[in-house]
Design an enzyme around this catalytic site. Structure first.
Site, PDB file in Angstrom:
ATOM      1  N   TYR A 183       0.809   0.532  15.209  1.00 16.04           N
ATOM      2  CA  TYR A 183      -0.147   0.261  14.134  1.00 16.04           C
ATOM      3  C   TYR A 183       0.265   1.041  12.892  1.00 16.04           C
ATOM      4  O   TYR A 183       0.411   2.251  12.921  1.00 16.04           O
ATOM      5  CB  TYR A 183      -1.577   0.650  14.557  1.00 16.04           C
ATOM      6  CG  TYR A 183      -2.549   0.439  13.418  1.00 16.04           C
ATOM      7  CD1 TYR A 183      -2.778  -0.838  12.935  1.00 16.04           C
ATOM      8  CD2 TYR A 183      -3.176   1.502  12.802  1.00 16.04           C
ATOM      9  CE1 TYR A 183      -3.627  -1.053  11.869  1.00 16.04           C
ATOM     10  CE2 TYR A 183      -4.038   1.300  11.730  1.00 16.04           C
ATOM     11  CZ  TYR A 183      -4.260   0.013  11.279  1.00 16.04           C
ATOM     12  OH  TYR A 183      -5.092  -0.196  10.212  1.00 16.04           O
ATOM     13  N   ASP A 186       0.883  -1.170   0.000  1.00 15.87           N
ATOM     14  CA  ASP A 186       0.000   0.000   0.000  1.00 15.87           C
ATOM     15  C   ASP A 186       0.915   1.213   0.000  1.00 15.87           C
ATOM     16  O   ASP A 186       1.672   1.416   0.949  1.00 15.87           O
ATOM     17  CB  ASP A 186      -0.865  -0.066   1.265  1.00 15.87           C
ATOM     18  CG  ASP A 186      -1.692   1.196   1.501  1.00 15.87           C
ATOM     19  OD1 ASP A 186      -1.516   2.187   0.762  1.00 15.87           O
ATOM     20  OD2 ASP A 186      -2.501   1.169   2.448  1.00 15.87           O
ATOM     21  N   LYS A 208      -3.083  -2.278   8.150  1.00 17.24           N
ATOM     22  CA  LYS A 208      -3.212  -3.731   8.286  1.00 17.24           C
ATOM     23  C   LYS A 208      -2.235  -4.435   7.347  1.00 17.24           C
ATOM     24  O   LYS A 208      -1.755  -3.852   6.388  1.00 17.24           O
ATOM     25  CB  LYS A 208      -4.647  -4.163   7.975  1.00 17.24           C
ATOM     26  CG  LYS A 208      -5.475  -4.428   9.215  1.00 17.24           C
ATOM     27  CD  LYS A 208      -5.026  -5.667   9.982  1.00 17.24           C
ATOM     28  CE  LYS A 208      -5.622  -5.685  11.381  1.00 17.24           C
ATOM     29  NZ  LYS A 208      -4.757  -6.287  12.391  1.00 17.24           N
TER      30      LYS A 208
HETATM   31  P1  13P Z   1      -4.945  -0.151   5.130  1.00 22.37           P
HETATM   32  O1  13P Z   1      -4.016  -1.027   5.915  1.00 22.37           O
HETATM   33  O2  13P Z   1      -5.649  -0.884   4.060  1.00 22.37           O
HETATM   34  O3  13P Z   1      -4.189   1.035   4.624  1.00 22.37           O
HETATM   35  O4  13P Z   1      -6.065   0.392   6.115  1.00 22.37           O
HETATM   36  C1  13P Z   1      -5.666   1.187   7.158  1.00 22.37           C
HETATM   37  C2  13P Z   1      -6.768   1.708   7.992  1.00 22.37           C
HETATM   38  O5  13P Z   1      -6.541   1.928   9.176  1.00 22.37           O
HETATM   39  C3  13P Z   1      -8.093   1.961   7.411  1.00 22.37           C
HETATM   40  O6  13P Z   1      -8.957   2.546   8.352  1.00 22.37           O
HETATM   41 MG    MG Z   2      -3.772   2.383   3.390  1.00 26.00          MG
HETATM   42 MG    MG Z   3      -4.811  -1.881   2.461  1.00 26.33          MG
END
Ligand code: 13P
Ligand code: MG
Ligand code: MG
Length: 366
Positions: free
Chosen positions: A228, A11, A231
């Site tokens: 964090y 990402d 994800k």
């Molecule tokens: P991604 O990991 O897909 O970027 O999503 C992050 C997130 O916290 C969405 O609310």
């Molecule tokens: Mg993202």
């Molecule tokens: Mg993502």
């Protein structure tokens, strides 16, 4: 001919939030990959805000040049994301200097090396807003659970069972893995996979011919960054058809819309929704998504491809996933709508709980 399939994803920024890459990001990655002389073929797509690069080549798994090609493409796209003011530009590029392979740097990878069959059939699954353990359920059902996967009875090769390589992703020092065999060790396999935050299927090998059937990316971003960082949206390659399971036997394992960790802020549980290729994230709480690509290969070339979940049957699964997700969200902020403490540990909530902990008092006993 011995071919390696390398699926590497990252990402590097989203349009108006964590939604999807811009056209320019995808084009930048495509340009860099297509100019490379290292590959037999490549395919680039996205699921939610994660771009995946599927490459075929003859350099084996964990090859530095192949990994660097993907890394450089994502770094270049990060620059474009910054120029466009995209959200979370360079989100998964946690380390900016390349060192050997992408593992531990942020991007996820799933790779398999094999002697190409004359009619090599493969599936690529790419998920968004969830974690690598999201593949535990469909792969366990497919390769272990005869009542859900009767192909296990109908194929002489599959009857001999498979070997699961399962990783304990809580161990950050080194890859901590265990190999367990079906059918005899299925209860042990289930005894680990019930916790998809910690125990994750990494590989599946055939016991009939020792070939690798499946590979799943296992990177956990918070293990790299300590906080964090989005994800760990996973990717998986599964080889299908004889002597393995059929394309539709694997595809069917995504009909359950099982609950997975992820969605908004990666802090909740919602139902995994199969979507068509190149779908943006859902603005309904970033419902976790999975896309599926099936394709044929010949001499390392991707000769023809199709969209696994572009199918009226999966419209029903989408409805089921939406219903299950709505019901879970009715639970509000209380577990299991939200993730358990050890998963929340990397978010701001953990700091707040530490502050509150200091205000607790021990009541005096009379
Ligand atoms: P991604 O990991 O897909 O970027 O999503 C992050 C997130 O916290 C969405 O609310
Ligand atoms: Mg993202
Ligand atoms: Mg993502």
């Amino acid at each position: 001919m011995k071919i390696t399939l390398s699926a590497i994803k990252a990402d590097v920024g989203g349009v108006g939030g964590h939604t999807k890459p811009s056209k320019e990001l995808v084009e930048t990655v495509k340009k860099i990959v297509s100019e490379s002389k290292l590959l037999l073929d490549s395919y680039i797509g996205y699921t939610g805000d994660d771009i995946h690069i599927l490459m075929s080549h003859t350099r084996g798994v964990n090859n530095a040049e192949i990994h660097k090609l993907a890394f450089d493409a994502f770094m270049e796209a990060t620059e474009v994301a910054k120029e466009q003011g995209l959200y979370g530009a360079g989100q998964d590029m946690l380390k900016t200097a390349f060192s050997g392979n992408v593992r531990g740097l942020g991007p996820g990878s799933a790779e398999i090396e094999f002697e190409e069959r004359p009619n090599e059939a493969v599936m690529l699954f790419a998920a968004d807003k969830t974690e690598p353990g999201a593949f535990n359920v469909p792969l366990y059902y497919g390769f272990v659970e005869v009542s859900r996967s009767p192909g296990l009875m109908l194929s002489n090769d599959m009857r001999k069972g498979v070997v699961f390589t399962i990783m304990d992703v809580a161990n950050t020092e080194a890859d901590k893995i265990i190999e367990l065999k079906t059918p005899e060790e299925y209860v042990d396999i289930a005894s680990l996979l019930f916790n998809p935050h910690r125990f994750v299927i990494e590989k599946i090998h055939s016991r009939s011919n020792s070939e690798q059937i499946a590979a799943v990316s296992t990177s956990r971003l918070h293990n790299i960054s300590g906080k964090y960082s989005g994800k760990d949206d996973p990717i998986a390659i599964v080889r299908v058809q004889r002597p393995f399971l059929a394309t539709e036997e694997i595809g069917a394992m995504f009909k359950y819309a099982h609950y997975v960790a992820g969605d908004t802020r990666g802090s909740h549980n919602m139902a995994l929704m199969p979507v068509v290729l190149n779908s943006p994230s859902s603005v309904y709480y970033c419902n976790p998504l999975i896309s599926g690509l099936f394709f044929s290969m010949h001499n390392g070339k991707f000769t023809a491809m199709g969209d696994a979940f572009d199918d009226p049957v999966f419209d029903e699964v989408r409805r089921l996933a939406a219903t299950k997700s709505f019901l879970m969200r009715e639970q509000g902020f209380v577990m299991p709508a939200m993730l358990p403490m050890e998963e929340i540990e990397y978010t701001i909530l953990a700091d707040k709980l530490k502050e509150l902990d200091k205000k607790f008092v021990l009541r005096k006993q009379d």
